[in-house]
Design an enzyme around this catalytic site. Structure first.
Site, short mmCIF file in Angstrom:
data_model
loop_
_atom_site.label_atom_id
_atom_site.label_comp_id
_atom_site.label_asym_id
_atom_site.label_seq_id
_atom_site.Cartn_x
_atom_site.Cartn_y
_atom_site.Cartn_z
N HIS A 136 0.82 -1.22 0.00
CA HIS A 136 0.00 0.00 0.00
C HIS A 136 0.85 1.26 0.00
CE1 HIS A 136 -3.85 -2.06 1.50
NE2 HIS A 136 -4.00 -1.66 0.26
N ARG A 168 -12.01 -5.95 -10.32
CA ARG A 168 -11.65 -7.05 -9.41
C ARG A 168 -12.54 -6.97 -8.17
NH1 ARG A 168 -5.99 -5.50 -11.12
NH2 ARG A 168 -4.92 -7.43 -11.69
N ARG A 223 -15.62 -9.01 -12.90
CA ARG A 223 -15.08 -10.34 -12.67
C ARG A 223 -15.65 -10.89 -11.37
NH1 ARG A 223 -8.77 -11.38 -11.84
NH2 ARG A 223 -9.13 -10.50 -9.78
N GLU A 235 -6.12 -17.51 -17.86
CA GLU A 235 -4.96 -17.27 -16.99
C GLU A 235 -4.37 -18.57 -16.47
OE1 GLU A 235 -6.23 -14.71 -13.79
OE2 GLU A 235 -8.12 -15.74 -13.55
N ASN A 267 -0.85 -11.98 -15.63
CA ASN A 267 -0.14 -12.10 -14.34
C ASN A 267 -0.13 -13.55 -13.89
OD1 ASN A 267 -0.23 -9.33 -14.49
ND2 ASN A 267 -1.87 -9.09 -13.00
N ASP A 268 -1.28 -14.18 -13.95
CA ASP A 268 -1.36 -15.58 -13.55
C ASP A 268 -0.90 -16.51 -14.66
OD1 ASP A 268 -2.18 -15.71 -10.85
OD2 ASP A 268 -4.17 -15.02 -11.42
N ARG A 304 4.39 -15.48 -8.50
CA ARG A 304 4.45 -14.08 -8.93
C ARG A 304 4.80 -13.11 -7.81
NH1 ARG A 304 -1.97 -12.84 -10.35
NH2 ARG A 304 -1.80 -10.74 -9.58
N CYS A 323 -5.83 -8.22 -19.68
CA CYS A 323 -6.02 -7.36 -18.51
C CYS A 323 -4.93 -7.53 -17.47
CB CYS A 323 -7.40 -7.56 -17.90
SG CYS A 323 -7.68 -9.24 -17.32
C1 PEP Z 1 -4.13 -11.68 -13.99
O1 PEP Z 1 -3.95 -12.76 -13.43
O2 PEP Z 1 -3.44 -11.26 -14.93
C2 PEP Z 1 -5.22 -10.79 -13.54
C3 PEP Z 1 -5.55 -9.72 -14.21
O3 PEP Z 1 -5.85 -11.12 -12.37
P1 PEP Z 1 -5.22 -10.86 -10.93
O4 PEP Z 1 -4.01 -10.01 -11.10
O5 PEP Z 1 -6.31 -10.22 -10.15
O6 PEP Z 1 -4.92 -12.26 -10.47
MG MG Z 2 -5.43 -13.56 -12.10
#
Ligand code: PEP
Ligand code: MG
Length: 555
Positions: free
Chosen positions: A166, A273, A309, A408, A431-432, A442, A479
């Site tokens: 944060h 989210r 989502r 993902e 990201n995932d 990650r 995304c």
């Molecule tokens: C992702 O996994 O890329 C994603 C957008 O979802 P989060 O970062 O919330 O896991």
């Molecule tokens: Mg994700």
């Protein structure tokens, strides 16, 4: 520096006065937090202000206060010790979870603890130095960041923290240059040294030469000029030079952000989210509260609307406390659609709320962490059931609401052609997808060098997803954070994505990048990239193209 209080006893006749003293300190704390909350809401917007809302909730938590009261009134402990004993127990329990989200929550608890103790002890929070300076700290709490004398603090560097803490997020929103996670910085800098802090690159230079200072100063001026120009161009569509339209949407964590992301030029919301709505409120918001929240986002999101989502609690986003069970492999465990399909009451409540919001603006629903066709079928069946209920109850909703799957998980990317028959769109959560494809946590800095968006396996998976979507006439977006990295925009445009959903601050940059690129050239870049073996080569080629069109944004 926190001086930990001892567990001291008082006479039984003093217990009531001691409790009253604690209540007064608590009231003072709440007033201070409310002041910070108002200031934060004005300065950085409602999302960051949410941190102080969370602090206020902690300071008002009845279970926690009851435990302190038991210590003071039941065991006749001095308020400082009784209070600290309770907070310490919570923090020790939360530190045992090895995940970034809970680590950040411990920092919040620590921050509230310091504030209440300072008020109990009648201490004033420090006013800071009376001259311009760069602040070095082992760690900084969000409220300390907020309270910084911004006329005097030119920037800060901390030894602890990660880009997702944060404090780092707040610094970005406040526009304070900051570098976090600089291990052992204290042994390299002495008070009075001159330092040069580059928040964009995460660099701290101690006693820089005159040449270095001049170089950085002209780079800073250039960046400020570019930001000003981009801001003026943030409205309007993003179309490549050869006429390919790419939608640039925003990722949001709270519905309140909608106004500020639209003001940055976002064309709707590509990822809401919703788990943060649940996490920030501590308890599950009911159908009514969710419906209102989603409708507010939909009303503000313009013609392209909002992609909501469904809940993705789990992995690195665990709820603070509650009945959460620790899992051996939380990222491979009970999260996303897996959890929703088992907790169908919770899921149906959310689906009904999303459907109700669809009567107030353009709304689409998206399922997270899909790994197989059956999950999407089950989710769609539950959605259809909710539609029947609402229709029977005479509640309006959009019967042709768009349904999407997040891609993902590698299995989903590989069978994208099969999934395409079950949904209206895909959005790739890189990201995932990167974490699962390369088997690299990650949030674990020790394996961070393996986390490579340009790994040939990722490029192939992305191509597979786009091809499957195109073959079925679906639109497909990205995304994950990769969408906001303008060095990679040539690759993503060349792969054929139709939407990029990014953090608010990146919107003008990504739009500008798209406008200057040529989609045909980007496709050629991808064709060549698919023949390369190393992520460094793929990255270098994409960055090279980016540099040839918008070098000024990459400096
Ligand atoms: C992702 O996994 O890329 C994603 C957008 O979802 P989060 O970062 O919330 O896991
Ligand atoms: Mg994700």
């Amino acid at each position: 520096m926190l001086v930990e209080p001892e567990l001291e006893r008082v006479g039984p006749e003093q217990a009531d006065a001691e409790w009253e003293r604690f209540e007064q300190a608590l009231e003072r704390t709440k007033d201070q937090l409310q002041g910070l909350l108002d200031r934060a809401a004005d300065d950085v917007g409602a999302e960051q202000a949410g941190i102080f809302e969370a602090h206020l909730l902690m300071a008002e938590d009845p279970a926690l206060l009851a435990e302190v009261e038991k210590g003071v009134r039941g065991e006749h402990l001095r308020a400082e010790g009784a209070f600290y004993r309770v907070m310490e127990r919570y923090m020790v329990a939360m530190r045992k979870f090895d995940d970034a989200y809970l680590r950040d929550r411990v920092m919040d608890l620590d921050d509230v603890t310091r504030r209440i103790l300072a008020n109990l002890r009648g201490e004033e929070r420090s006013g800071g130095a009376g001259f311009d300076h760069v602040l070095l700290a082992r760690d900084l709490a969000p409220s300390e960041t907020m309270e910084m004398d911004r006329a005097r603090v030119l920037g800060f560097a901390t030894e602890a923290g990660s880009p997702t803490s944060h404090t780092a997020i707040l610094a970005r929103s406040l526009g304070i240059p900051a570098v976090v996670g600089l291990h052992d910085v204290h042994s390299h800098v002495r008070p009075g040294d001159t330092v040069l802090l580059d928040g964009a690159e995460g660099v701290l230079i101690v006693n820089p030469t005159r040449e270095t200072v001049i170089t950085y100063e002209s780079a800073r001026r250039r960046r400020a000029r570019v930001d000003g120009q981009l801001h003026a161009l943030r409205e309007g569509e993003a179309v490549t030079r050869d006429g390919r339209r790419v939608l640039v949407a925003a990722n949001i964590e709270l519905a309140d952000e909608i106004g500020s992301v639209m003001a940055q030029g976002a064309e709707g919301v590509g990822l809401y989210r919703t788990e943060f709505l649940f996490l920030h409120h501590g308890e599950e918001p009911g159908e009514e509260a969710q419906a209102e929240n989603y409708a507010a986002a939909a009303r503000g999101a313009g013609e392209h609307g909002v992609i909501i989502r469904t809940l993705d609690i789990g992995g690195d986003k665990l709820p603070a406390g509650g009945e959460w069970q620790s899992e051996g492999n939380p990222f491979l465990g009970w999260r996303g659609i897996r959890r929703s399909l088992q907790q169908t009451d919770l899921f149906r409540t959310q689906l009904r709320a999303i459907l109700r919001a669809s009567a107030h603006g353009r709304v689409r629903v998206m399922y997270p962490l899909v790994s197989g066709v059956e999950q999407v079928r089950q989710a769609n069946a539950l959605l259809a059931g909710c539609m029947e209920e609402l229709a029977a109850e005479g509640i309006p909703f959009d019967a042709s609401i768009g349904r999407g799957a997040m891609i993902e998980v590698p299995s989903a990317a590989v069978i994208a052609d099969l999934l395409a028959g079950e949904v209206d769109f895909f959005s790739v959560g890189t990201n995932d997808l990167i974490q699962y494809s390369i088997a690299v946590d990650r949030v674990n800095e020790r394996v961070a060098d393996l986390y490579q968006p340009c790994h040939p396996a990722i490029i192939r998976l992305l191509r597979n997803v786009v091809e499957a979507a195109e073959a079925s006439g679906l639109w497909v977006g990205v995304c994950g954070e990769m969408a906001g990295d303008i060095a990679l925009t040539p690759l993503l445009v060349g792969l054929g994505f139709t939407e990029l959903s990014v953090g608010a601050s990146q919107i003008p940059r990504v739009k500008h990048a798209i406008r200057t690129l040529d989609a045909g050239e980007c496709r050629e870049l991808v064709r060549r990239a698919l023949g390369l073996r190393h992520h460094q080569e793929i990255f270098a080629r994409s960055r090279q193209m980016a540099r040839s069109y918008y070098a000024e944004l990459l400096e």
